[in-house]
Design a protein around this motif. Structure first.
Motif, short mmCIF file in Angstrom:
data_model
loop_
_atom_site.label_atom_id
_atom_site.label_comp_id
_atom_site.label_asym_id
_atom_site.label_seq_id
_atom_site.Cartn_x
_atom_site.Cartn_y
_atom_site.Cartn_z
N ALA B 71 0.84 -1.20 0.00
CA ALA B 71 0.00 0.00 0.00
C ALA B 71 0.87 1.25 0.00
N ALA B 72 1.97 1.21 0.77
CA ALA B 72 2.87 2.38 0.84
C ALA B 72 3.45 2.70 -0.53
N ALA B 73 3.72 1.63 -1.32
CA ALA B 73 4.30 1.83 -2.65
C ALA B 73 3.34 2.58 -3.58
N LEU B 74 2.02 2.48 -3.30
CA LEU B 74 1.03 3.13 -4.17
C LEU B 74 0.74 4.57 -3.78
N ILE B 75 1.07 4.94 -2.51
CA ILE B 75 0.71 6.27 -2.02
C ILE B 75 1.22 7.42 -2.91
N PRO B 76 2.48 7.36 -3.43
CA PRO B 76 2.94 8.47 -4.27
C PRO B 76 2.10 8.66 -5.56
N PHE B 77 1.31 7.65 -5.93
CA PHE B 77 0.54 7.74 -7.18
C PHE B 77 -0.89 8.23 -6.99
N ILE B 78 -1.25 8.61 -5.75
CA ILE B 78 -2.63 9.03 -5.48
C ILE B 78 -2.99 10.33 -6.22
N GLY B 79 -2.05 11.31 -6.16
CA GLY B 79 -2.24 12.56 -6.88
C GLY B 79 -3.37 13.43 -6.37
N HIS B 80 -4.21 13.92 -7.29
CA HIS B 80 -5.20 14.94 -6.95
C HIS B 80 -6.34 14.44 -6.07
N ASP B 81 -6.47 13.12 -5.89
CA ASP B 81 -7.54 12.60 -5.05
C ASP B 81 -7.13 12.45 -3.59
N ALA B 82 -5.90 12.91 -3.26
CA ALA B 82 -5.36 12.69 -1.91
C ALA B 82 -6.28 13.19 -0.80
N VAL B 83 -6.85 14.40 -0.98
CA VAL B 83 -7.70 14.97 0.07
C VAL B 83 -8.95 14.11 0.28
N ALA B 84 -9.61 13.77 -0.81
CA ALA B 84 -10.83 12.96 -0.72
C ALA B 84 -10.53 11.61 -0.08
N ILE B 85 -9.40 11.02 -0.45
CA ILE B 85 -9.02 9.72 0.11
C ILE B 85 -8.74 9.84 1.61
#
Lengths: 229, 122
Positions: B71-85
């Motif tokens: 899961a940590a490996a995917l965090i840098p790819f969240i991008g513009h949805d970070a706040v909603a997530i």
């Protein structure tokens, strides 16, 4: 040098060594939960060695395989507390049902209000259940399974690390209530943490984890019909 | 090793049932249900599995570490949805903890809760 990194022994050794170290550190630094400590150690080692973090999970298949029998083993605390479970069956049923509905509705509502994308919203709906169930539900809804796994894991870490302190703050000290809340909100991570609190909390958490998986899977059936999938 | 063999067997049976019947539950959870049924039905005796089960459940967190790294490996790819997530995951996790815990507390007879606390605080 590079080939030893791809030997299954490398990942296994690193993970278990990090786990043992993080548990020892946790005795001194109570705020640093072992799941965070061990993950941090592994991430640092991987980055230093230049090992792609995305590939690591595939290297430690043995540990993820053992999660199967470890989950089955949760039957032992459930069985040992069968008398108390029978006595509190109504509480178990009602609270797990309430927790499962809350998980789906609150995730959907909050992502919608925070203007998240449609894909994020659909992928987050099943986040309270363990990732294997989440993947299936997410696929059926048209979400992104890899996002669902990530949300489910972050939820587990959050609930597992901060859950007990949060519940104490809200005045919940009963091990039964705590276990039910932890298992419903944070599946296996919550159950692992509850077992450290007390065996009673752990057994009710394991029970809530299993039941909320079943209830959540069933609750999505009308949603699939509504979405026309 | 008898205990491990039994636990592995139930885990495998759960995966088999999941794959053949396409049940909407993961193999692990189906295996857990079968195992609980076997304990209640006295098909499996508690003393056969207790030591192995305690070893595995005592280190349950260990088996989740690979998923956290994934899961940590995917965090840098969240991008513009970070706040909603962030809002969704944090808010919803604490909402479920609070609602489930509160409902459990309200549906527990109070004198029993005190008795249980006395019983388990020891």
């Amino acid at each position: 040098m590079q080939s030893f990194l791809h030997d299954p022994l490398f990942g296994l050794t690193l993970t278990i060594a990090a786990y043992v170290s993080a548990k020892a550190i946790h005795k001194r630094l109570r705020w640093l939960h072992p799941i965070l400590g061990s993950s941090a150690i592994i991430l640092v080692v991987l980055v230093v060695l230049g090992f792609p973090v995305r590939d690591f999970q595939g290297e430690v298949g043995m540990l993820t395989t053992l999660l199967g029998p470890a989950t089955v083993a949760l039957g032992v605390p459930i069985y040992k507390h069968r008398a108390l479970i029978r006595e509190r069956l109504a509480t178990v049923t009602v609270s797990v049902l309430a927790g499962s509905v809350t998980g789906i509705v609150s995730a959907g509502l909050l992502v919608f209000l925070a203007r998240g994308s449609h894909e994020v919203l659909l992928s987050m709906l099943p986040k309270s259940v363990s990732s294997p169930i989440g993947i299936e539900i997410s696929k059926a809804l048209g979400g992104a399974p890899e996002l669902s796994v990530m949300f489910s894991v972050i939820t587990g870490v959050l609930g597992g690390v901060f859950g007990p302190a949060f519940l104490y703050k809200t005045g919940l000290r009963d091990p039964v209530a705590m276990g039910l809340a932890m298992g419903s909100a944070a599946h296996g991570f919550g159950t692992a943490r509850s077992l450290q609190e007390s065996e009673t909390a752990g057994s009710f958490s394991a029970l809530a984890m299993g039941l909320s998986g079943i209830v959540t899977s069933l609750l999505f059936v009308p949603i699939y019909i509504w979405l026309g999938r | 090793m008898r205990g491990f063999a039994i636990l592995l067997g139930f885990s495998l049976a759960g995966v088999l049932l999941h794959d053949t019947l396409h049940l909407p539950l993961p193999g692990n959870v189906i295996g857990l249900m079968l195992f609980v049924a076997a304990l209640f039905g006295k098909v499996v005796k508690l003393e056969w599995v207790e030591d192995s089960a305690n070893l595995l459940t005592g280190h349950l967190l260990l088996f989740f570490i690979p998923y956290v790294i994934g899961a940590a490996a995917l965090i840098p790819f969240i991008g513009h949805d970070a706040v909603a997530i962030g809002v969704g995951v944090v808010g919803s996790t604490f909402a479920v903890l609070w609602i489930t815990g509160t409902v459990a507390k309200k549906t527990t007879p109070e004198q029993k809760e005190d008795e249980q606390r006395a019983k388990f605080s020891a």
